[in-house]
Motif scaffolding. Structure first.
Motif, PDB file in Angstrom:
ATOM      1  N   VAL A  25      -1.958  -0.247 -10.074  1.00 52.20           N
ATOM      2  CA  VAL A  25      -2.668   0.752  -9.262  1.00 52.20           C
ATOM      3  C   VAL A  25      -2.668   0.328  -7.792  1.00 52.20           C
ATOM      4  CG1 VAL A  25      -4.868   1.943  -8.898  1.00 52.20           C
ATOM      5  CG2 VAL A  25      -4.131   1.373 -11.228  1.00 52.20           C
ATOM      6  N   HIS A  26      -3.069  -0.895  -7.539  1.00 48.95           N
ATOM      7  CA  HIS A  26      -3.221  -1.354  -6.152  1.00 48.95           C
ATOM      8  C   HIS A  26      -1.890  -1.601  -5.459  1.00 48.95           C
ATOM      9  CE1 HIS A  26      -7.296  -1.790  -7.697  1.00 48.95           C
ATOM     10  NE2 HIS A  26      -7.679  -1.677  -6.438  1.00 48.95           N
ATOM     11  N   GLU A  27      -0.802  -1.656  -6.227  1.00 56.39           N
ATOM     12  CA  GLU A  27       0.508  -1.832  -5.593  1.00 56.39           C
ATOM     13  C   GLU A  27       1.185  -0.511  -5.251  1.00 56.39           C
ATOM     14  OE1 GLU A  27       2.377  -6.085  -5.878  1.00 56.39           O
ATOM     15  OE2 GLU A  27       3.312  -4.616  -7.194  1.00 56.39           O
ATOM     16  N   THR A  28       0.538   0.603  -5.586  1.00 59.51           N
ATOM     17  CA  THR A  28       1.217   1.889  -5.328  1.00 59.51           C
ATOM     18  C   THR A  28       0.884   2.454  -3.942  1.00 59.51           C
ATOM     19  OG1 THR A  28      -0.612   3.175  -6.199  1.00 59.51           O
ATOM     20  CG2 THR A  28       1.127   2.646  -7.750  1.00 59.51           C
ATOM     21  N   PHE A  29      -0.109   1.863  -3.275  1.00 57.81           N
ATOM     22  CA  PHE A  29      -0.540   2.460  -2.012  1.00 57.81           C
ATOM     23  C   PHE A  29       0.561   2.408  -0.957  1.00 57.81           C
ATOM     24  CE2 PHE A  29      -4.795   1.076  -3.760  1.00 57.81           C
ATOM     25  CZ  PHE A  29      -5.129   2.355  -4.181  1.00 57.81           C
ATOM     26  N   SER A  30       0.659   3.504  -0.210  1.00 58.60           N
ATOM     27  CA  SER A  30       1.767   3.663   0.728  1.00 58.60           C
ATOM     28  C   SER A  30       1.328   3.386   2.168  1.00 58.60           C
ATOM     29  CB  SER A  30       2.291   5.099   0.612  1.00 58.60           C
ATOM     30  OG  SER A  30       3.041   5.426   1.739  1.00 58.60           O
ATOM     31  N   GLU A  31       2.013   2.446   2.810  1.00 56.34           N
ATOM     32  CA  GLU A  31       1.711   2.124   4.206  1.00 56.34           C
ATOM     33  C   GLU A  31       2.098   3.306   5.106  1.00 56.34           C
ATOM     34  OE1 GLU A  31       3.596  -1.452   5.528  1.00 56.34           O
ATOM     35  OE2 GLU A  31       2.527  -1.429   7.439  1.00 56.34           O
ATOM     36  N   ARG A  32       3.209   3.933   4.750  1.00 59.23           N
ATOM     37  CA  ARG A  32       3.692   5.093   5.521  1.00 59.23           C
ATOM     38  C   ARG A  32       2.644   6.216   5.510  1.00 59.23           C
ATOM     39  NH1 ARG A  32       6.502   9.579   4.022  1.00 59.23           N
ATOM     40  NH2 ARG A  32       6.411   9.016   1.824  1.00 59.23           N
TER      41      ARG A  32
END
Ligand code: 13P
Ligand code: SF4
Length: 309
Positions: free
Chosen positions: A175-182
């Motif tokens: 879950v926490h690795e899916t966040f998008s910096e873009r």
């Protein structure tokens, strides 16, 4: 099939007839959180499980959390609405591979995040959660090398905070690795008044942009006490239920995942439903069962955590 209101009524009646306590994590659906006697982060839930006087513990969370409650209450039934509610961190750290990791580093102390199986706990020296990891690492003598497992993002964050080099297990949360910096940058341009708050399971490039980093309970406390009015929430979105309930006039924006999906929801947590909660209490099943020998071995590193935090 009963209506949601009938399930809720049934759960309340069963809670009283069983003398049960319902413990829930913030990532549970809001209707489950609202039925719970206590909603908290992993450390608070462990403490509640250790101190409860109820006869039955109903755990609305994932398997490793209910297992921890059982380890702390070997003689009480611990119910979990869906036994398949797992965790990617726990699954990514199988006991035989973890045992080998320890054998390869015989002089290291093993500090292990609570998001792991009982067998991995039993192979560890001290358990920690995201709210006490820094405090626990800081108590280890400087000359003692540390193995930190299984979340490399939390490990890297604690390394930075404490200045202690640690050997990290290569695991992460889906879950926490899916966040998008873009998408985060786009959201910040659209809402320049919003501050990012994030869970330390997020990757470093997201954490670098956060004005506050902490466990779920720490994030909740931060939005309650901060003068800020708008927050981008970098963790599983279920926590926003308590954020909205306990504040007024504040806006909470989900940090979006890279893909167009609901990947900022934990699929394991969401396996628990109102219906399954009702059925597990009615049938006293499914329950967490463990061999006493494993239970005893897994208890010592959890007790060490509770003493050190
Ligand atoms: P907390 O201890 O911060 O509630 O974290 C639990 C968890 O699984 C985060 O993904
Ligand atoms: Fe595990 Fe991630 Fe779900 Fe937390 S959000 S329970 S770390 S899979």
């Amino acid at each position: 099939m009963m209506t949601p209101q009938e399930y809720e009524q049934g759960i309340r009646e069963l809670k009283s007839s069983l003398n049960a306590v319902i413990l829930a994590h913030y990532y549970q659906d809001s209707e489950i959180q609202d039925l719970a006697d206590f909603v908290g982060d992993s450390l608070e839930l462990s403490r509640k499980a250790a101190s409860t006087t109820a006869d039955v513990i109903v755990f609305c969370g994932v398997h490793f959390m209910a297992e921890t409650a059982k380890i702390l209450n070997p003689h009480k039934p611990v119910l979990l609405p869906d036994l398949l509610a797992g965790c990617s961190l726990s699954e990514g750290c199988p006991p035989p591979a973890f045992r080998k990791f320890r054998e390869q580093h015989p002089d290291h102390v093993a500090i292990t995040y609570i998001n792991c199986s009982a067998e991995v706990k039993a192979l560890s020296d001290i358990i920690c959660t995201s709210s006490n990891a820094e405090k626990i690492v800081a108590q280890i003598p400087k000359e003692t090398p540390i193995l930190f497992s299984p979340d490399k993002n939390l490990g890297a964050y604690i390394q930075k905070k404490t200045g202690r080099p640690m050997t990290l297990w290569n695991g992460s949360c889906i879950v926490h690795e899916t966040f998008s910096e873009r998408k985060l940058i786009a959201l910040q341009l659209e809402h320049p008044d919003a501050e990012l708050i994030a869970h330390p399971e997020c990757e470093d490039h997201i954490l670098a942009k956060a004005s506050y980093i902490g466990s779920t309970s720490m994030l909740l406390k931060y939005v309650q006490t901060s003068p800020g009015k708008k927050f981008i929430v970098g963790t599983e979105y279920g926590i926003v239920h308590q954020m909205e309930k306990s504040t007024s006039g504040k806006t909470f924006l989900p940090l979006p995942p890279e893909a167009n999906c609901a990947c900022n929801e934990c699929p394991h947590m969401k396996r628990n439903t109102l219906e399954k909660l009702y059925l597990c209490m009615r049938d006293m099943s499914p329950q967490i069962t463990m061999e006493p020998e494993l239970l005893n071995r897994a208890r010592a590193p959890i007790d060490r955590m509770l003493e050190m935090s």
